[in-house]
Enzyme design. Sequence first.
Site, short mmCIF file in Angstrom:
data_model
loop_
_atom_site.label_atom_id
_atom_site.label_comp_id
_atom_site.label_asym_id
_atom_site.label_seq_id
_atom_site.Cartn_x
_atom_site.Cartn_y
_atom_site.Cartn_z
N ASN A 1 1.43 52.75 -8.10
CA ASN A 1 2.64 53.15 -7.36
C ASN A 1 3.05 54.59 -7.65
O ASN A 1 3.80 55.19 -6.88
CB ASN A 1 3.79 52.18 -7.62
CG ASN A 1 4.23 52.15 -9.07
OD1 ASN A 1 3.41 51.90 -9.96
ND2 ASN A 1 5.50 52.39 -9.33
N HIS A 2 2.54 55.18 -8.75
CA HIS A 2 2.86 56.59 -9.04
C HIS A 2 1.91 57.57 -8.35
O HIS A 2 2.16 58.77 -8.38
CB HIS A 2 2.89 56.84 -10.55
CG HIS A 2 4.16 56.34 -11.18
ND1 HIS A 2 5.20 57.16 -11.54
CD2 HIS A 2 4.56 55.07 -11.47
CE1 HIS A 2 6.19 56.43 -12.04
NE2 HIS A 2 5.82 55.16 -12.01
N HIS B 1 0.90 47.82 -14.33
CA HIS B 1 2.26 48.02 -13.78
C HIS B 1 3.42 47.67 -14.71
O HIS B 1 4.54 48.06 -14.46
CB HIS B 1 2.35 47.23 -12.47
CG HIS B 1 3.49 47.58 -11.57
ND1 HIS B 1 3.91 48.88 -11.33
CD2 HIS B 1 4.31 46.78 -10.82
CE1 HIS B 1 4.92 48.85 -10.45
NE2 HIS B 1 5.18 47.60 -10.14
#
Length: 319
Positions: A121-122, A245
């Site tokens: 997600n980064h 995550h």
Amino acid sequence: MEESAVDDVIERLLEVRNNRPGKQVNLAEGEIRQLCLTAKDVFMSQPNLLELEAPIKICGDIHGQYTDLLRLFEYGGFPPEANYLFLGDYVDRGKQSLETICLLLAFKVKYPKNFFLLRGNHECASINRIYGFYDVCKRRYNIRLWKTFTDCFNCLPACALVDEKIICMHGGLSPELKSLDAIRHIPRPTDVPDTGLLCDLLWSDPDKDVAGWGENDRGVSYTFGPDTVTGFLQKHDLDLICRAHQVVEDGYEFFAKRQLVTLFSAPNYCGEFDNAGALMSVDDTLMCSFQILKPSEKKGKLLYGSGALAGPGRGTPRR
């Protein structure tokens, strides 16, 4: 990018192994740009759902902790000694996002069929604009280079399947994941949307207290319960979900009776947590074992350890 140029970049990035932790490696902007463009082509030449074979070593979040990334390779073997799959979140938060992502991209370009990177997600402009990577690019180079990285990240694959039995992604499951073909059909290049399949694959989390699907405290995506994990594995004839995550104390943590494992590979995360880091070795019979980077009392030093062998879900002979 010429092979000799890639070799030169790798050599300079690895030279700092014997220096004090945190020493910057100053690559030329043009080299980094070429690396991004070449890596992007490699990502686009491979599917969005990678189909990989064991033996392979799987690593969770790195978050710019370059010294720890080098220690992971020292422990697991530098490519091409071992095959690797990384589950995303290479940048932000740690002090050396640039060195981290450049080494990983260089290994991807050098060993395209033995070294694999998934999207976290980064690896998304709206997130790494805030959590550090943008500022590092701007300070050490310029905003244009950050945009070049963004274009590269938009081509990263979402998931990997190891020997048709272990499914790997950064975040977790999605209510929209009705078939594995749905992953194959996610278009690329793409930004990460705020909702939907790709968003969930990168953002969702398991929660033992949830049945089915629940709200996620992150304010993005969902949480999913043990029942969701079991149903998904049975439907798709899989043994294990491997994801990252979330910081976990021992570097790895099982969920839903060992049907899901969370991996996190940045020990002493952000200097604020006392967590270990782990990498998971999958042998050619699909037996999983864990190699642990323990946080030590003295900051900056890491101890090595080895976890007990653990079969994925149920012991499965390789098919």
